[in-house]
Every structure is written in structure tokens, then in C-alpha cells.
Design a protein around this motif. Structure first.
Motif, PDB file in Angstrom:
ATOM      1  N   MET A 110      11.252  15.719  22.751  1.00  0.00           N
ATOM      2  CA  MET A 110      12.128  14.906  23.592  1.00  0.00           C
ATOM      3  C   MET A 110      11.425  14.627  24.917  1.00  0.00           C
ATOM      4  O   MET A 110      12.003  14.771  25.988  1.00  0.00           O
ATOM      5  N   LYS A 111      10.150  14.233  24.818  1.00  0.00           N
ATOM      6  CA  LYS A 111       9.364  14.021  26.025  1.00  0.00           C
ATOM      7  C   LYS A 111       9.026  12.550  26.243  1.00  0.00           C
ATOM      8  O   LYS A 111       8.926  12.091  27.379  1.00  0.00           O
ATOM      9  N   ALA A 112       8.834  11.794  25.167  1.00  0.00           N
ATOM     10  CA  ALA A 112       8.460  10.386  25.273  1.00  0.00           C
ATOM     11  C   ALA A 112       9.690   9.502  25.081  1.00  0.00           C
ATOM     12  O   ALA A 112      10.515   9.751  24.204  1.00  0.00           O
ATOM     13  N   TYR A 114      10.926   7.025  23.504  1.00  0.00           N
ATOM     14  CA  TYR A 114      10.858   6.147  22.347  1.00  0.00           C
ATOM     15  C   TYR A 114      12.262   5.682  21.966  1.00  0.00           C
ATOM     16  O   TYR A 114      13.247   6.403  22.140  1.00  0.00           O
ATOM     17  N   PRO A 116      15.063   5.133  19.177  1.00  0.00           N
ATOM     18  CA  PRO A 116      15.344   5.909  17.974  1.00  0.00           C
ATOM     19  C   PRO A 116      15.150   5.064  16.717  1.00  0.00           C
ATOM     20  O   PRO A 116      15.125   3.827  16.781  1.00  0.00           O
ATOM     21  N   LYS A 314      10.628  -0.737  23.639  1.00  0.00           N
ATOM     22  CA  LYS A 314      11.863   0.037  23.722  1.00  0.00           C
ATOM     23  C   LYS A 314      13.022  -0.621  22.979  1.00  0.00           C
ATOM     24  O   LYS A 314      14.033   0.029  22.705  1.00  0.00           O
ATOM     25  N   CYS A 318       7.648   0.583  19.385  1.00  0.00           N
ATOM     26  CA  CYS A 318       6.458   0.730  20.219  1.00  0.00           C
ATOM     27  C   CYS A 318       5.179   0.425  19.441  1.00  0.00           C
ATOM     28  O   CYS A 318       4.161   0.068  20.035  1.00  0.00           O
ATOM     29  N   TYR A 398      17.011   8.029  27.766  1.00  0.00           N
ATOM     30  CA  TYR A 398      16.808   9.362  28.327  1.00  0.00           C
ATOM     31  C   TYR A 398      17.986   9.779  29.197  1.00  0.00           C
ATOM     32  O   TYR A 398      18.850   8.970  29.546  1.00  0.00           O
ATOM     33  N   ALA A 444      14.336  12.903  26.667  1.00  0.00           N
ATOM     34  CA  ALA A 444      14.188  11.635  25.950  1.00  0.00           C
ATOM     35  C   ALA A 444      14.940  11.747  24.636  1.00  0.00           C
ATOM     36  O   ALA A 444      14.369  12.076  23.593  1.00  0.00           O
ATOM     37  N   GLN A 447      13.890   9.990  21.159  1.00  0.00           N
ATOM     38  CA  GLN A 447      12.683  10.319  20.398  1.00  0.00           C
ATOM     39  C   GLN A 447      12.939  11.067  19.092  1.00  0.00           C
ATOM     40  O   GLN A 447      12.272  10.785  18.091  1.00  0.00           O
ATOM     41  N   GLN A 449      13.854  12.051  15.444  1.00  0.00           N
ATOM     42  CA  GLN A 449      13.979  11.119  14.327  1.00  0.00           C
ATOM     43  C   GLN A 449      15.376  11.083  13.717  1.00  0.00           C
ATOM     44  O   GLN A 449      15.744  10.100  13.078  1.00  0.00           O
TER      45      GLN A 449
END
Length: 476
Positions: A110-112, A114, A116, A314, A318, A398, A444, A447, A449
Motif C-alpha cells: 500500500m505504498k504506490a 496505483y 485498483p 490513475k 499505469c 490514498y 495507498a 494498490q 489487488q
């Protein structure tokens, strides 16, 4: 040779944050000759264990030493003391890059920021299959043995112009340049509007890839105070008078990391201040489409000052690497020339796919799916982290989470990592404030899946937040 010029007593005896004390101890060892050029420093985890501090604290110490030009890091080899007179950061030319480490594998990432999963594979797969089926009978060069014209071809630019239009903000096809992602668009804008040694203003919390890009090119980045709407006009006016900046980088819609949305009235003020001081505006609107009803971009209020940038990353995916740059019309050919000079374009097949998705409504369909999925994920986050202060927007990718007073951000991030969850510390978004500790983390939540994967990560974080009240938390 590996050295160990650190000791707990040495570090404890120094004033200031512990990461700075570690960096200063290293500087002293370098000056005294105890750590000559080529010396390999201890691995981050080993030093953290020896000193009784977090991995994040040591990482920040090594990062500070890298920005001072004293060490360099190579993934897989370690961190080494640099020779005097190396390529240190200066006011001219290319500055040294920040010290970076690759993210470690985790159970829940949960850092980038992205988007879903929202039907991208099926929708884009069908569109790509249609393109490939048409190629055998098509006249002209194949996308497999050609390059795209710098800035994109007519079809790509027309589709992008229609996609970017928002009420009276209606770029023409000739106004749009296709880029390899928003980062290339931002990089092009920086190169067009600034010179080495120039200052770029930005929000006090911001997208750090831009900060790294600017540093690599020898530009300074200075923070401007923000509030619940984002950049504060009075703070911008003061910084403009004191710092004589060349450019302003700003994310006015779903600001990263706070999710703030700037009002139209505020945008008019910011545009007027930039025009009055002759500051170029680099507007990153990459999250704009997610916000639904939103104010007009700054580019509408200051078209001759603003470099409008965005992408499909977004809102669609990406992996498309399709970004867009709308420069001031007087600067369009300069921007195109700089794009050409970078020697990097969107692969023709990917550009055609992006154009088709925008033109036939597929991109809008995916964007709608993303917005719906994020609303569900925000509801889950609010439920599982109930009672904790958070800033977010229902469509944002986020959440900006305020930590209990027992926690510091890097300590919390490290504790989460040990339990298999990757998140970002508030310090990762700070500009020019390396000596301050944050009490926030960014989650995040787009991110993961699946929602089950997100729930697993949120449950872990909720348990950690509860640990803070039982004396388990360890401030950095």
C-alpha cells in the motif's frame, strides 16, 4: 573494507534528530580519515540493530549523507564513501540523486498510488486485439517498425484533446503533446521553464518524483505552506518575493498526499500571483478525472503561464505510459524540441491503444469503474480504522492517516513492514524539512489487488494503532 565508526554513546551525545546524529558521526569519520574513500558502510539493518534505532532512521541518515555528496548507494552492492571532489550537488549542472533503496517484498503493498483493478485487463485486451486484427491490411508503416513523431500524431493528439476538455478549458489537438507518462511531461516542463540553480516552489507536502527530477538537474525545490485547500496564496506571494522562483509545481486536485481539492476562487488567486511575479506554473492534474465535478484547471486561468500535465495512469492504467502536456502556445515548439531531445516516446502501439480507449469511451468506462471501486475501499478503510483521524476524498487513491502521539511515521512504517504491509511515511512527501519527524503516513488503498488483500493490510495497521495505547509503540 567495512567500517563501523558509530557507537550508541557517540550518537546519544549529539544534539538533534538521531538520523542527523548518525550522518554527522559519519561525516566526522570521513574528515578524520577513519572512513577513507571506497569504504563500505554497514548494511542499514545491521547498523539499525547495533544502534537500537529503526531501519527508517538509518536510511534517512544515509540519504542525508548522500545529498551531502559523502556517500553513494548501489543496489546489491551497498553504500560507499565517495572520493572528495566527486559529482556533488551544486548550484550548477546536474546535482547528485537522492539515496534510494528498492522496496522489499511484502504481503500487502500500500505504498504506490496505483488505480485498483477495475476491468482494465478485459477492456484493454479487447481493444488491443482489435488493433492487432486490423494491422495486416493497414496501409503505412507498422507500429512494430516505426517511432512516433515527437509529441504524437494527429489521431493521438485529437483523442487526447477531447479527453482533457473540461467546460471552457478546451485544448485543441495542436496544443497537446503526447509524452511517455506524466513524469516525462513534468520533466519537459521543468527543462523548458528553469535553468540549473533556479528555484521551483511546491506544496510543503508533494509528489517526490518531481523533487528528485529537479535535484538531478541542479534545480532547488522550496516548500510553500498548505492548508485544507492546498497551496496558500499568501504563503506563495511571500515565497515569490523572497526566493525569486522560476516555476511553481502544484497538484490542485486530489493533492498528493492529502487529497485536498483547491477551490476555483483559490485557483484564480494562485494564477494571479504567478502572473504578477512571472512564475511558470507546472500543473499536475493526474488525479483530476477521479474527482468528478471539479474546478477548472489553473491552465484555464493562466494559459500563458501554465504547463498542464496529466496522464491515463490513475484513471485507466499505469502500464499505458501515455501522458499529456499542454504548454503555453508560445512555448509549444520548444517543448516539442525538448521531447525530441530526450529520445523517449510512447511506443506507437501503446499510443494507438491509448487513443482508441479515449475515443471510444473505454477509458471513461474504466475511470468510472475505478471511482466506484475506490468508494467501496474508502468505506472499508473508514470502518476498519474507525476512531483514527484521516484525510481523504471518496475517489482518491490514498488516505492521509494521522498517527497517535506515541508513534512517529518511520517507526510505524517499519513496524508495518515487519508485519508484511508496505506504506509510505509522511517524511517521504516533505520538501526541505529533513530535520522534522512526521506523525502521518499515506495508505495507498488502491494498490492491493483485491478487497480481501486490502482488508488484511488494514487489519494489520489497526492492530498496530491499538498497540500504541498498550505501550508497544517505539517512537523513532
Amino acid at each position: 573494507m567495512t567500517i563501523f565508526p558509530f557507537s550508541r554513546d557517540n550518537i546519544a551525545g549529539r544534539s538533534g534528530p538521531r538520523y542527523r546524529a548518525i550522518a554527522d558521526a559519519l561525516r566526522d569519520a570521513i574528515k578524520s580519515g577513519e572512513a577513507p574513500p571506497g569504504t563500505r558502510l554497514p548494511p542499514v539493518r545491521d547498523l539499525a540493530f547495533a544502534l537500537g534505532v529503526t531501519v527508517g532512521t538509518v536510511s534517512r541518515a544515509y540519504a542525508l549523507a548522500a545529498t551531502r555528496g559523502e556517500v553513494s548507494g548501489e543496489v546489491g552492492r551497498g553504500t560507499y564513501v565517495r572520493a572528495p571532489g566527486g559529482h556533488e550537488r551544486s548550484d550548477r549542472g546536474v546535482g547528485s540523486a537522492s539515496f534510494l533503496t528498492l522496496p522489499e517484498a511484502t504481503d500487502v503493498a500500500m505504498k504506490a498510488a496505483y488505480a485498483p483493478p477495475a476491468g482494465q485487463t478485459d477492456i484493454m485486451g479487447a481493444a488491443m486485439s482489435a488493433i492487432l486484427a486490423e494491422l495486416p491490411g493497414r496501409a503505412g508503416p507498422s507500429p512494430f517498425n516505426s517511432y512516433m513523431h515527437p509529441g504524437g500524431g494527429p489521431a493521438e493528439r485529437e483523442a487526447a484533446a477531447a479527453w482533457l476538455a473540461l467546460g471552457p478549458f478546451a485544448p485543441q489537438a495542436d496544443d497537446v503533446l503526447i509524452c511517455s507518462g506524466v513524469q516525462q511531461a513534468i520533466l519537459t516542463a521543468i527543462l523548458c521553464t528553469t535553468e540549473p540553480g533556479d528555484t521551483i516552489l511546491t506544496e510543503a507536502l508533494t509528489y517526490h518524483a518531481m523533487v528528485n527530477q529537479a535535484g538531478l538537474m541542479g534545480r532547488r525545490v522550496a516548500p510553500v505552506d498548505i492548508d485544507g485547500e492546498g497551496l496558500m496564496p499568501e504563503a506563495l506571494d511571500r515565497a515569490a518575493r523572497e526566493l525569486n522562483p522560476a516555476a511553481l509545481f502544484i497538484v490542485p486536485t486530489l493533492q498528493n498526499p492529502t487529497s485536498a481539492i483547491m477551490s476555483e476562487a483559490r485557483r484564480r488567486e494562485i494564477a494571479a500571483i504567478a502572473e504578477r511575479h512571472g512564475i511558470a506554473i507546472i500543473e499536475d492534474d493526474i488525479y483530476g478525472m477521479l474527482a468528478g465535478e471539479r474546478p477548472l484547471p489553473l491552465a484555464h486561468f493562466a494559459p500563458e503561464q501554465t504547463w498542464y500535465t496529466t496522464s491515463l495512469a490513475k484513471t485507466a492504467g499505469c502500464g499505458l505510459r501515455a501522458g499529456f502536456l499542454v504548454p503555453p502556445r508560445a512555448m509549444r515548439e520548444r517543448a516539442r524540441a525538448i521531447l525530441h531531445g530526450q529520445g523517449q516516446t510512447v511506443p506507437p502501439l501503446m499510443a494507438e491503444l491509448a487513443a482508441r480507449l479515449m475515443a471510444n469511451g473505454d477509458a471513461a468506462r474504466i475511470c468510472g469503474n475505478v471511482i466506484h471501486e475506490m468508494r467501496e475501499r474508502h468505506a472499508m478503510t473508514e470502518r476498519l480504522l474507525a476512531g483514527h483521524a484521516m484525510k481523504a476524498h471518496p475517489a482518491s487513491l490514498y488516505v492521509w492517516l494521522e498517527l497517535p502521539h506515541e508513534w512517529r511515521a518511520h517507526a510505524f512504517v517499519e513496524a508495518a513492514r515487519r508485519r508484511g504491509v508496505a506504506i509510505a511515511a509522511g517524511e517521504d512527501f516533505m520538501v526541505g524539512r529533513m530535520d522534522r519527524a512526521s506523525r502521518h503516513v499515506r495508505l495507498a488503498i488502491g494498490q492491493p489487488q483485491t478487497r480481501n488483500e486490502l482488508k488484511r493490510g488494514l487489519d494489520t495497521l489497526a492492530a498496530l494503532l491499538s498497540d500504541a495505547h498498550t505501550g508497544i509503540a517505539m517512537p523513532a
